[in-house]
Design a protein around this motif. Structure first.
Motif, PDB file in Angstrom:
ATOM      1  N   ALA A  39       0.827  -1.201   0.000  1.00  9.59           N
ATOM      2  CA  ALA A  39       0.000   0.000   0.000  1.00  9.59           C
ATOM      3  C   ALA A  39       0.861   1.250   0.000  1.00  9.59           C
ATOM      4  CB  ALA A  39      -0.931  -0.004   1.213  1.00  9.59           C
ATOM      5  N   LEU A  40       1.936   1.245   0.779  1.00 10.86           N
ATOM      6  CA  LEU A  40       2.808   2.414   0.841  1.00 10.86           C
ATOM      7  C   LEU A  40       3.564   2.617  -0.468  1.00 10.86           C
ATOM      8  CD1 LEU A  40       4.008   4.752   2.389  1.00 10.86           C
ATOM      9  CD2 LEU A  40       5.690   3.185   3.368  1.00 10.86           C
ATOM     10  N   GLU A  41       4.011   1.532  -1.076  1.00 14.10           N
ATOM     11  CA  GLU A  41       4.707   1.653  -2.354  1.00 14.10           C
ATOM     12  C   GLU A  41       3.767   2.177  -3.442  1.00 14.10           C
ATOM     13  OE1 GLU A  41       6.316  -2.249  -2.830  1.00 14.10           O
ATOM     14  OE2 GLU A  41       8.074  -1.820  -1.561  1.00 14.10           O
ATOM     15  N   ARG A  42       2.509   1.767  -3.397  1.00 18.25           N
ATOM     16  CA  ARG A  42       1.525   2.281  -4.344  1.00 18.25           C
ATOM     17  C   ARG A  42       1.307   3.778  -4.134  1.00 18.25           C
ATOM     18  NH1 ARG A  42      -4.917   0.592  -4.673  1.00 18.25           N
ATOM     19  NH2 ARG A  42      -5.318   1.402  -6.784  1.00 18.25           N
ATOM     20  N   PHE A  43       1.196   4.169  -2.874  1.00 15.61           N
ATOM     21  CA  PHE A  43       1.005   5.588  -2.569  1.00 15.61           C
ATOM     22  C   PHE A  43       2.206   6.414  -3.019  1.00 15.61           C
ATOM     23  CE2 PHE A  43       1.727   9.102   0.444  1.00 15.61           C
ATOM     24  CZ  PHE A  43       0.587   9.855   0.215  1.00 15.61           C
ATOM     25  N   THR A  44       3.408   5.928  -2.749  1.00  7.14           N
ATOM     26  CA  THR A  44       4.614   6.652  -3.143  1.00  7.14           C
ATOM     27  C   THR A  44       4.693   6.811  -4.658  1.00  7.14           C
ATOM     28  OG1 THR A  44       5.757   5.786  -1.193  1.00  7.14           O
ATOM     29  CG2 THR A  44       7.129   6.696  -2.940  1.00  7.14           C
ATOM     30  N   ALA A  45       4.331   5.759  -5.393  1.00  7.57           N
ATOM     31  CA  ALA A  45       4.319   5.825  -6.851  1.00  7.57           C
ATOM     32  C   ALA A  45       3.289   6.840  -7.340  1.00  7.57           C
ATOM     33  CB  ALA A  45       4.039   4.442  -7.439  1.00  7.57           C
ATOM     34  N   TRP A  46       2.147   6.897  -6.674  1.00  6.94           N
ATOM     35  CA  TRP A  46       1.124   7.880  -7.049  1.00  6.94           C
ATOM     36  C   TRP A  46       1.644   9.306  -6.851  1.00  6.94           C
ATOM     37  CZ3 TRP A  46      -1.246  11.883  -4.544  1.00  6.94           C
ATOM     38  CH2 TRP A  46      -2.352  12.456  -5.188  1.00  6.94           C
ATOM     39  N   VAL A  47       2.282   9.552  -5.714  1.00  7.03           N
ATOM     40  CA  VAL A  47       2.834  10.889  -5.466  1.00  7.03           C
ATOM     41  C   VAL A  47       3.855  11.237  -6.537  1.00  7.03           C
ATOM     42  CG1 VAL A  47       4.193  12.300  -3.878  1.00  7.03           C
ATOM     43  CG2 VAL A  47       2.403  10.811  -2.976  1.00  7.03           C
ATOM     44  N   ALA A  48       4.715  10.289  -6.892  1.00  2.97           N
ATOM     45  CA  ALA A  48       5.746  10.546  -7.900  1.00  2.97           C
ATOM     46  C   ALA A  48       5.146  10.964  -9.230  1.00  2.97           C
ATOM     47  CB  ALA A  48       6.620   9.306  -8.081  1.00  2.97           C
ATOM     48  N   ALA A  49       3.953  10.448  -9.553  1.00  6.69           N
ATOM     49  CA  ALA A  49       3.317  10.735 -10.845  1.00  6.69           C
ATOM     50  C   ALA A  49       2.578  12.073 -10.866  1.00  6.69           C
ATOM     51  CB  ALA A  49       2.354   9.611 -11.205  1.00  6.69           C
ATOM     52  N   GLN A  50       2.437  12.721  -9.708  1.00  5.66           N
ATOM     53  CA  GLN A  50       1.648  13.959  -9.635  1.00  5.66           C
ATOM     54  C   GLN A  50       2.531  15.193  -9.751  1.00  5.66           C
ATOM     55  OE1 GLN A  50      -1.683  13.128  -9.558  1.00  5.66           O
ATOM     56  NE2 GLN A  50      -0.724  11.090  -9.534  1.00  5.66           N
ATOM     57  N   ASP A  51       3.442  15.190 -10.711  1.00  5.66           N
ATOM     58  CA  ASP A  51       4.413  16.281 -10.762  1.00  5.66           C
ATOM     59  C   ASP A  51       3.831  17.594 -11.252  1.00  5.66           C
ATOM     60  OD1 ASP A  51       4.064  15.498 -13.373  1.00  5.66           O
ATOM     61  OD2 ASP A  51       6.169  15.037 -13.749  1.00  5.66           O
ATOM     62  N   GLY A  52       2.544  17.622 -11.559  1.00  4.35           N
ATOM     63  CA  GLY A  52       1.890  18.883 -11.895  1.00  4.35           C
ATOM     64  C   GLY A  52       1.294  19.561 -10.684  1.00  4.35           C
ATOM     65  N   ASP A  53       1.307  18.880  -9.538  1.00  5.50           N
ATOM     66  CA  ASP A  53       0.768  19.408  -8.290  1.00  5.50           C
ATOM     67  C   ASP A  53       1.910  19.665  -7.315  1.00  5.50           C
ATOM     68  OD1 ASP A  53      -1.879  19.161  -9.189  1.00  5.50           O
ATOM     69  OD2 ASP A  53      -1.969  17.067  -8.536  1.00  5.50           O
ATOM     70  N   ARG A  54       1.613  20.434  -6.285  1.00  6.73           N
ATOM     71  CA  ARG A  54       2.567  20.642  -5.193  1.00  6.73           C
ATOM     72  C   ARG A  54       1.983  19.944  -3.967  1.00  6.73           C
ATOM     73  NH1 ARG A  54       6.859  23.774  -3.669  1.00  6.73           N
ATOM     74  NH2 ARG A  54       6.886  24.644  -1.551  1.00  6.73           N
ATOM     75  N   LEU A  55       2.688  18.931  -3.476  1.00  6.44           N
ATOM     76  CA  LEU A  55       2.143  18.070  -2.441  1.00  6.44           C
ATOM     77  C   LEU A  55       2.992  18.115  -1.172  1.00  6.44           C
ATOM     78  CD1 LEU A  55       1.369  14.918  -4.629  1.00  6.44           C
ATOM     79  CD2 LEU A  55      -0.175  16.800  -4.049  1.00  6.44           C
ATOM     80  N   SER A  56       2.324  17.909  -0.045  1.00  2.55           N
ATOM     81  CA  SER A  56       2.982  17.705   1.238  1.00  2.55           C
ATOM     82  C   SER A  56       2.385  16.453   1.850  1.00  2.55           C
ATOM     83  CB  SER A  56       2.766  18.903   2.165  1.00  2.55           C
ATOM     84  OG  SER A  56       3.315  20.087   1.609  1.00  2.55           O
ATOM     85  N   VAL A  57       3.209  15.675   2.556  1.00  2.00           N
ATOM     86  CA  VAL A  57       2.772  14.380   3.075  1.00  2.00           C
ATOM     87  C   VAL A  57       3.174  14.250   4.530  1.00  2.00           C
ATOM     88  CG1 VAL A  57       2.941  11.880   2.861  1.00  2.00           C
ATOM     89  CG2 VAL A  57       3.012  13.315   0.791  1.00  2.00           C
ATOM     90  N   LEU A  58       2.211  13.874   5.367  1.00  2.00           N
ATOM     91  CA  LEU A  58       2.501  13.505   6.746  1.00  2.00           C
ATOM     92  C   LEU A  58       2.038  12.076   6.968  1.00  2.00           C
ATOM     93  CD1 LEU A  58       3.312  14.021   9.700  1.00  2.00           C
ATOM     94  CD2 LEU A  58       1.001  14.937  10.077  1.00  2.00           C
ATOM     95  N   PHE A  59       2.961  11.205   7.375  1.00  2.00           N
ATOM     96  CA  PHE A  59       2.617   9.838   7.723  1.00  2.00           C
ATOM     97  C   PHE A  59       2.242   9.792   9.208  1.00  2.00           C
ATOM     98  CE2 PHE A  59       5.577   9.153   4.128  1.00  2.00           C
ATOM     99  CZ  PHE A  59       4.714   8.458   3.294  1.00  2.00           C
ATOM    100  N   THR A  60       1.048   9.257   9.476  1.00  4.10           N
ATOM    101  CA  THR A  60       0.555   9.168  10.852  1.00  4.10           C
ATOM    102  C   THR A  60       0.187   7.723  11.186  1.00  4.10           C
ATOM    103  OG1 THR A  60      -1.737   9.625  10.190  1.00  4.10           O
ATOM    104  CG2 THR A  60      -0.357  11.524  10.717  1.00  4.10           C
ATOM    105  N   PRO A  61       1.141   6.807  11.135  1.00  9.31           N
ATOM    106  CA  PRO A  61       0.805   5.387  11.343  1.00  9.31           C
ATOM    107  C   PRO A  61       0.333   5.121  12.756  1.00  9.31           C
ATOM    108  CG  PRO A  61       3.183   5.700  11.343  1.00  9.31           C
ATOM    109  CD  PRO A  61       2.586   7.009  10.925  1.00  9.31           C
ATOM    110  N   TRP A  62      -0.567   4.143  12.886  1.00 10.41           N
ATOM    111  CA  TRP A  62      -0.966   3.714  14.226  1.00 10.41           C
ATOM    112  C   TRP A  62       0.228   3.152  14.971  1.00 10.41           C
ATOM    113  CZ3 TRP A  62      -4.951   5.802  16.085  1.00 10.41           C
ATOM    114  CH2 TRP A  62      -6.158   5.933  15.384  1.00 10.41           C
ATOM    115  N   GLY A  63       1.076   2.442  14.259  1.00 10.23           N
ATOM    116  CA  GLY A  63       2.259   1.844  14.880  1.00 10.23           C
ATOM    117  C   GLY A  63       3.491   2.684  14.607  1.00 10.23           C
TER     118      GLY A  63
END
Length: 294
Positions: A39-63
């Motif tokens: 799931a995380l690798e899929r999310f990271t790949a999605w972020v990489a493909a969004q180079d037309g947007d400006r994104l910020s990411v905070l990971f808030t894992p339960w663990g």
């Protein structure tokens, strides 16, 4: 588009045994860990493909994420993406820090929590000093339990002056004015954590410029409102992004109420909203916490 993503995948295991945490010493099965990594690798790949947007990411894992190699790899990769403004994670800082050599310290940041009794104090402090020497942006905090007060005072004395030490009000704990004053002496912004903030009907940036994403790509406005806005991977969430008011009576978690437009916290934490680092001026002249439920 400028968008902040609060990502929480299926990971729910932790290497600590904090009595105030429901995920203490919880173990994920190999299948659960594999699912979290995918799931995380899929999310990271999605972020990489969004180079037309400006994104910020905070990971808030339960663990605890940083003891897992895939979280360290994701943070490094995301920090190197030019369209990612900031990537941060909440962590107990139990893992070693050598992996940070490959990350961009201008983009990566850490939100660190010290849990007394779970790790030797000197080890935690040494990790903090190592982060400072590396030029990594980070904040440090503790849960405001009475037994934690001497540890918090010791941390404040030993941490570099520029490192913000925050205090989270303990869940279910009520603070007298005298007790709150003691904690405020350590964290000038403790007033924002002391009591829940009335939020019903008030404008909030979540659902417009901030969203929560789970491991399946399901998008919600925040971790605390269950209504689904769409899915990240089919793009259906985009049509749902718009200004919103909060449907809940109160908001009592920093990762929620920091986005309330009725609070001055985007100015207080300008440039450090995700990693919980306030401006120096905000600590010298902290704004009064308005609208707190009593």
């Amino acid at each position: 588009m400028d968008l902040t993503l609060l990502y929480r995948g299926p990971l729910a295991s932790c290497d600590y045994d904090c009595p105030y945490c429901p995920f203490a010493k919880r173990r994920d099965s190999r299948a659960q860990l594999d699912a979290d990594r995918a799931a995380l690798e899929r999310f990271t790949a999605w972020v990489a493909a969004q180079d037309g947007d400006r994104l910020s990411v905070l990971f808030t894992p339960w663990g605890e994420g940083l003891v897992r190699s895939w979280y360290r790899r994701a943070l490094v990769a995301l920090s190197r993406m030019p369209h990612v403004a900031r990537v941060a994670i909440q962590t107990n800082l139990s893992c070693r820090t050598g992996w940070l050599d490959d990350a961009d310290p201008a983009t990566l940041a850490l939100w660190c929590t010290y849990h007394p009794g779970q790790t030797p104090y000197e080890r935690f402090l040494a990790r903090c000093r190592d982060l400072a020497a590396r030029g990594v942006r980070f904040s440090v905090g503790v849960v405001g339990l009475p037994a934690h007060l001497p540890h918090a005072r010791r941390l404040r004395a030993d941490l570099p002056d520029h490192v913000y030490l925050w205090v989270n009000a303990a869940e279910g704990h009520t603070y007298t004015d005298a007790e709150a004053a003691v904690w405020t002496g350590i964290d000038p912004l403790f007033g924002y954590s002391r009591t829940p903030h009335r939020s019903a009907g008030l404008p909030c940036r979540t659902g417009e410029s901030v969203v929560s994403v789970d491991g399946e790509g399901t998008v919600r406005r925040c971790h605390f409102v269950p209504d689904v806005l769409g899915n990240l991977y089919d793009g259906s969430y985009r049509a749902a992004l718009r200004p919103r008011t909060c449907p809940l009576a109160v908001c009592d978690c920093h990762i929620g109420y920091v986005h309330l437009a009725s609070l001055p916290l985007y100015d207080t934490f300008a440039g450090g909203v995700l990693e919980r680092i306030p401006t120096p001026a905000a600590l010298t002249h902290p704004p009064r916490a308005p609208g707190a439920a009593r």
